[in-house]
Design a protein around this motif. Structure first.
Motif, PDB file in Angstrom:
ATOM      1  N   VAL A  38       0.846  -1.191   0.000  1.00 33.14           N
ATOM      2  CA  VAL A  38       0.000   0.000   0.000  1.00 33.14           C
ATOM      3  C   VAL A  38       0.881   1.239   0.000  1.00 33.14           C
ATOM      4  CG1 VAL A  38      -1.794   1.278   1.246  1.00 33.14           C
ATOM      5  CG2 VAL A  38      -1.760  -1.239   1.334  1.00 33.14           C
ATOM      6  N   ARG A  39       0.558   2.177  -0.888  1.00 32.59           N
ATOM      7  CA  ARG A  39       1.202   3.485  -0.865  1.00 32.59           C
ATOM      8  C   ARG A  39       0.173   4.473  -0.315  1.00 32.59           C
ATOM      9  NH1 ARG A  39       4.271   4.874  -5.748  1.00 32.59           N
ATOM     10  NH2 ARG A  39       5.869   3.800  -4.591  1.00 32.59           N
ATOM     11  N   PRO A  40       0.321   4.850   0.958  1.00 32.44           N
ATOM     12  CA  PRO A  40      -0.648   5.781   1.552  1.00 32.44           C
ATOM     13  C   PRO A  40      -0.524   7.192   0.984  1.00 32.44           C
ATOM     14  CG  PRO A  40       0.563   4.575   3.249  1.00 32.44           C
ATOM     15  CD  PRO A  40       1.268   4.351   1.943  1.00 32.44           C
ATOM     16  N   CYS A  44       2.378   7.214   7.011  1.00 34.64           N
ATOM     17  CA  CYS A  44       2.178   5.792   7.328  1.00 34.64           C
ATOM     18  C   CYS A  44       1.533   5.627   8.695  1.00 34.64           C
ATOM     19  CB  CYS A  44       3.515   5.037   7.286  1.00 34.64           C
ATOM     20  SG  CYS A  44       4.152   4.845   5.617  1.00 34.64           S
ATOM     21  N   TYR A  47      -2.159   6.504   8.440  1.00 29.30           N
ATOM     22  CA  TYR A  47      -2.812   5.467   7.652  1.00 29.30           C
ATOM     23  C   TYR A  47      -3.072   4.220   8.496  1.00 29.30           C
ATOM     24  CZ  TYR A  47      -3.843   2.016   4.149  1.00 29.30           C
ATOM     25  OH  TYR A  47      -4.469   1.029   3.438  1.00 29.30           O
ATOM     26  N   GLY A  93      -9.453   8.513  -0.863  1.00 31.27           N
ATOM     27  CA  GLY A  93      -9.293   7.058  -0.969  1.00 31.27           C
ATOM     28  C   GLY A  93     -10.406   6.424  -1.779  1.00 31.27           C
ATOM     29  N   GLY A 133       5.952   2.686   1.619  1.00 30.24           N
ATOM     30  CA  GLY A 133       4.606   2.634   2.187  1.00 30.24           C
ATOM     31  C   GLY A 133       4.483   1.586   3.264  1.00 30.24           C
ATOM     32  N   LEU A 155      -8.721  -0.610   2.691  1.00 31.31           N
ATOM     33  CA  LEU A 155      -7.363  -0.111   2.456  1.00 31.31           C
ATOM     34  C   LEU A 155      -7.393   1.250   1.772  1.00 31.31           C
ATOM     35  CD1 LEU A 155      -5.651  -3.433   1.273  1.00 31.31           C
ATOM     36  CD2 LEU A 155      -5.376  -2.309   3.497  1.00 31.31           C
ATOM     37  N   TYR A 156      -8.261   1.391   0.797  1.00 33.98           N
ATOM     38  CA  TYR A 156      -8.336   2.670   0.085  1.00 33.98           C
ATOM     39  C   TYR A 156      -8.933   3.775   0.939  1.00 33.98           C
ATOM     40  CZ  TYR A 156      -6.571   1.370  -4.491  1.00 33.98           C
ATOM     41  OH  TYR A 156      -5.751   1.001  -5.523  1.00 33.98           O
ATOM     42  N   ALA A 160      -5.364   5.214   1.226  1.00 34.56           N
ATOM     43  CA  ALA A 160      -4.403   4.722   0.234  1.00 34.56           C
ATOM     44  C   ALA A 160      -4.464   5.530  -1.057  1.00 34.56           C
ATOM     45  CB  ALA A 160      -4.653   3.248  -0.074  1.00 34.56           C
ATOM     46  N   VAL A 163      -2.978   0.631  -4.072  1.00 32.35           N
ATOM     47  CA  VAL A 163      -2.854  -0.676  -3.435  1.00 32.35           C
ATOM     48  C   VAL A 163      -2.546  -1.684  -4.533  1.00 32.35           C
ATOM     49  CG1 VAL A 163      -3.997  -2.476  -2.073  1.00 32.35           C
ATOM     50  CG2 VAL A 163      -4.533  -0.056  -1.648  1.00 32.35           C
TER      51      VAL A 163
END
Length: 185
Positions: A38-40, A44, A47, A93, A133, A155-156, A160, A163
């Motif tokens: 995951v790239r927030p 981090c 997130y 997100g 991430g 997650l989104y 995020a 993802v």
């Protein structure tokens, strides 16, 4: 079996999973875990705080309700930002989820049903920090592919930007990852 239809083993499983959600896991995992990179879009730390709050609330609801009952499930314990998409992070997100073409926006009342223990094929294992991430690790009891749309949504909307679809990873790799409380080297 208790009055709510759960067994003591079922409550223990929820309890173990809740402990892993709220803090870095020190348990021994199954041989293979699925991992989401995951790239927030936020820090981090923020997130992970949001993601843990959302997933722990969902697991607690699943622990306490009878999904076979026709009554409406109370969603008050889910974070407000999730229930009404009330902040910029969850709104961004949600947009990123749509851009990734992963499906329609989830309604919280429908989303929570995916946490029915009789339906959910994964449990939370851990979240670790990486240079680009975080990695979210789930236990699928060795199954390489399980339904996980509800997790992608979580997650989104937790913040995020992107993802990556999950891949199976040997648990030994997880052992060498950096837990979020320690931070990257």
């Amino acid at each position: 079996m208790s009055d709510d239809g759960t067994t003591s083993a079922g409550k223990r499983c929820h309890s173990d999973e809740l402990a892993r959600i709220l803090s870095h896991s020190w348990s021994d995992p199954t041989a293979t875990l699925l991992v989401f990179s995951v790239r927030p879009a936020v820090s981090c730390e923020l997130y992970v705080e949001r993601l843990r709050a959302l997933i722990s609330a969902a697991v607690m609801i699943a622990r306490d309700v009878n999904f076979d009952d026709d009554s409406e499930i109370a969603l008050d314990s889910l974070p407000e930002w999730f229930r009404v998409m009330s902040d910029a992070v969850s709104a961004e997100g949600s947009s990123n989820y749509l851009i990734a073409d992963l499906g329609d926006i989830w309604d919280p009342a429908e989303w929570i049903y995916c946490f029915d223990p009789d339906l959910r094929a994964w449990t939370w294992w851990d979240v670790t920090v990486r240079a680009d991430g975080v990695a979210v690790w789930i236990d699928t009891l060795g199954e390489p592919h399980v339904p996980h749309g509800e997790l992608l949504w979580a997650l989104y909307v937790s913040g995020a930007d992107r993802v990556d679809l999950p891949y199976a990873e040997d648990a030994a790799v997880w052992v060498d990852e950096t837990d979020i409380e320690s931070g990257p080297d």
